[in-house]
Design a protein around this motif. Structure first.
Motif, PDB file in Angstrom:
ATOM      1  N   GLY A 183      75.675  36.896  35.780  1.00  0.00           N
ATOM      2  CA  GLY A 183      76.509  35.706  36.373  1.00  0.00           C
ATOM      3  C   GLY A 183      77.325  36.976  37.422  1.00  0.00           C
ATOM      4  N   TRP A 184      77.279  36.812  39.126  1.00  0.00           N
ATOM      5  CA  TRP A 184      78.551  36.801  39.857  1.00  0.00           C
ATOM      6  C   TRP A 184      78.551  36.042  41.149  1.00  0.00           C
ATOM      7  CZ3 TRP A 184      79.743  41.908  38.845  1.00  0.00           C
ATOM      8  CH2 TRP A 184      79.515  42.958  37.982  1.00  0.00           C
ATOM      9  N   ALA A 185      79.812  35.922  40.717  1.00  0.00           N
ATOM     10  CA  ALA A 185      80.322  35.136  41.466  1.00  0.00           C
ATOM     11  C   ALA A 185      81.753  34.687  42.468  1.00  0.00           C
ATOM     12  CB  ALA A 185      80.531  33.530  40.924  1.00  0.00           C
ATOM     13  N   LYS A 196      82.968  39.315  43.839  1.00  0.00           N
ATOM     14  CA  LYS A 196      81.953  39.338  43.477  1.00  0.00           C
ATOM     15  C   LYS A 196      83.257  38.817  42.427  1.00  0.00           C
ATOM     16  CE  LYS A 196      78.482  37.342  45.888  1.00  0.00           C
ATOM     17  NZ  LYS A 196      78.462  36.333  46.285  1.00  0.00           N
ATOM     18  N   ILE A 197      83.229  38.004  41.325  1.00  0.00           N
ATOM     19  CA  ILE A 197      83.640  38.314  39.930  1.00  0.00           C
ATOM     20  C   ILE A 197      82.462  38.256  39.141  1.00  0.00           C
ATOM     21  CG2 ILE A 197      84.624  36.862  38.051  1.00  0.00           C
ATOM     22  CD1 ILE A 197      87.133  35.979  40.177  1.00  0.00           C
ATOM     23  N   ARG A 198      82.292  38.986  37.674  1.00  0.00           N
ATOM     24  CA  ARG A 198      81.499  38.439  36.699  1.00  0.00           C
ATOM     25  C   ARG A 198      81.647  37.816  35.803  1.00  0.00           C
ATOM     26  NH1 ARG A 198      79.341  39.475  32.490  1.00  0.00           N
ATOM     27  NH2 ARG A 198      76.986  41.272  31.324  1.00  0.00           N
ATOM     28  N   LEU A 199      80.103  36.576  35.799  1.00  0.00           N
ATOM     29  CA  LEU A 199      79.932  36.145  34.362  1.00  0.00           C
ATOM     30  C   LEU A 199      79.328  36.389  33.117  1.00  0.00           C
ATOM     31  CD1 LEU A 199      79.526  33.139  37.158  1.00  0.00           C
ATOM     32  CD2 LEU A 199      82.309  33.884  36.300  1.00  0.00           C
ATOM     33  N   GLU A 200      79.438  35.534  31.969  1.00  0.00           N
ATOM     34  CA  GLU A 200      78.494  35.225  31.798  1.00  0.00           C
ATOM     35  C   GLU A 200      77.171  34.750  31.779  1.00  0.00           C
ATOM     36  OE1 GLU A 200      78.262  37.800  28.756  1.00  0.00           O
ATOM     37  OE2 GLU A 200      80.250  38.242  29.570  1.00  0.00           O
ATOM     38  N   PRO A 201      76.225  34.866  31.553  1.00  0.00           N
ATOM     39  CA  PRO A 201      75.235  34.200  32.424  1.00  0.00           C
ATOM     40  C   PRO A 201      75.091  32.693  31.840  1.00  0.00           C
ATOM     41  CG  PRO A 201      74.136  35.784  30.275  1.00  0.00           C
ATOM     42  CD  PRO A 201      75.549  35.705  30.267  1.00  0.00           C
ATOM     43  N   THR A 202      74.709  32.047  32.908  1.00  0.00           N
ATOM     44  CA  THR A 202      75.553  30.171  33.391  1.00  0.00           C
ATOM     45  C   THR A 202      74.481  29.426  33.602  1.00  0.00           C
ATOM     46  OG1 THR A 202      76.808  29.085  35.193  1.00  0.00           O
ATOM     47  CG2 THR A 202      75.839  31.285  35.321  1.00  0.00           C
ATOM     48  N   LEU A 203      74.247  28.795  33.612  1.00  0.00           N
ATOM     49  CA  LEU A 203      73.037  27.428  34.006  1.00  0.00           C
ATOM     50  C   LEU A 203      73.569  27.366  35.197  1.00  0.00           C
ATOM     51  CD1 LEU A 203      73.916  26.077  30.241  1.00  0.00           C
ATOM     52  CD2 LEU A 203      71.421  25.961  31.270  1.00  0.00           C
TER      53      LEU A 203
END
Lengths: 190, 190
Positions: A138-140, B3-10
């Motif tokens: 994900g990218w946030a 953008k900040i990388r996240l682990e797969p998110t719901l």
């Protein structure tokens, strides 16, 4: 209360997304709301796309796509991406496009939250294909995070309802999930 | 903006439903939010259900299920249906259960809108099965209809977000779909 019979109806609140893919070497985006998670681990997500869609062609060609969640500010651009085909118009020109780990999943910087997805399976249906893929990252925006996780009150996802065809923002938090129902556990042996 | 990388998110807004099926001859219900339409015509809808779920056993046994949309008043009962298994508790006893055309799709009278579904395909995934079926009929309270169609402002569907695990009602109508985006069509040849 008596129930009234209706023909099959579309009445579900649905997540508004922009699906991105490279088609013939160029980024393209379409609006999609027929989207759901389908498996916990690995984290699989699916999106239904009409066979004729240009974006679907790109998903099949590259095996890679993205799902971006627009906020209320992007509602008109999002809707536009559901009105015109990438065969005729360069919709990516509307956006600041970026790429992540998969290199070929075009994502939209204006969207506060984007997912990169690797196609794992295509379910062929009469009018649509249901593309299932694994969320790779994900990218946030930092601004939508609370303690490192996306905060729904900050990224403000849009919801579509049909057949009235309206976009909504979320309203009040009604209750906590996996919690409010505990009241009915009274008296049960656990 | 970076953008900040996240682990797969719901992080998707998801429709809150109760899935009903006959299991070992008795009606059972589970809470489910991994639900989406997947094909326009015939009207196909899919729901992801963990392999272990008792309701999934009933869907496989009978080839029939229902999807009911609870309103805010039923949020605690709905949540309870996600907390306990029908193997241990008779969850149908919480509701006034009715049946429609398919005879074996248990539906909930307290839910303002219910759909009867005939299973057409099961997509087997590592942890969940994604059950795809054709919506055969809808059943609605007269009070939620406007000109014969379900009115989202009257049936007030619930939306679930994760990982914050909250139920929401819809808020403001942000814009009309297949409409607000026309502003970007200016200057295009049509």
């Amino acid at each position: 209360m008596e129930k009234i019979r209706l023909e099959p109806t579309l009445a579900l609140p649905m997540p508004v997304t922009l699906v991105g893919a490279m088609v013939e070497g160029k980024p393209n985006f379409m609006a999609a709301a027929w989207v759901t998670r389908v498996n916990v681990k690995p984290p699989l997500i699916g999106v239904a796309v009409n066979h004729r869609q240009y974006t679907g062609q790109g998903i099949r060609e590259t095996g890679i796509f993205s799902l971006c969640l627009p906020g209320p500010d992007a509602v008109a651009k999002t809707d536009y991406c559901g009105l015109v085909s990438g065969r005729k118009v360069d919709k990516a020109a509307l956006f600041d496009v970026f790429y992540g780990e998969l290199k070929t999943a075009p994502m939209i910087r204006e969207c506060p939250l984007c997912l990169e997805v690797r196609l794992t399976q295509t379910v062929e249906l009469p009018v649509d294909n249901f593309y299932i893929g694994e969320i790779v990252a994900g990218w946030a925006d930092a601004a939508i995070l609370t303690d490192g996780a996306p905060d729904v009150t900050k990224y403000r996802p849009l919801v579509l309802t049909m057949p009235d065809n309206r976009y909504w923002s979320l309203g009040e938090s009604v209750a906590d999930a996996w919690s409010v129902g505990k009241v009915f556990k009274k008296g049960e042996s656990e």
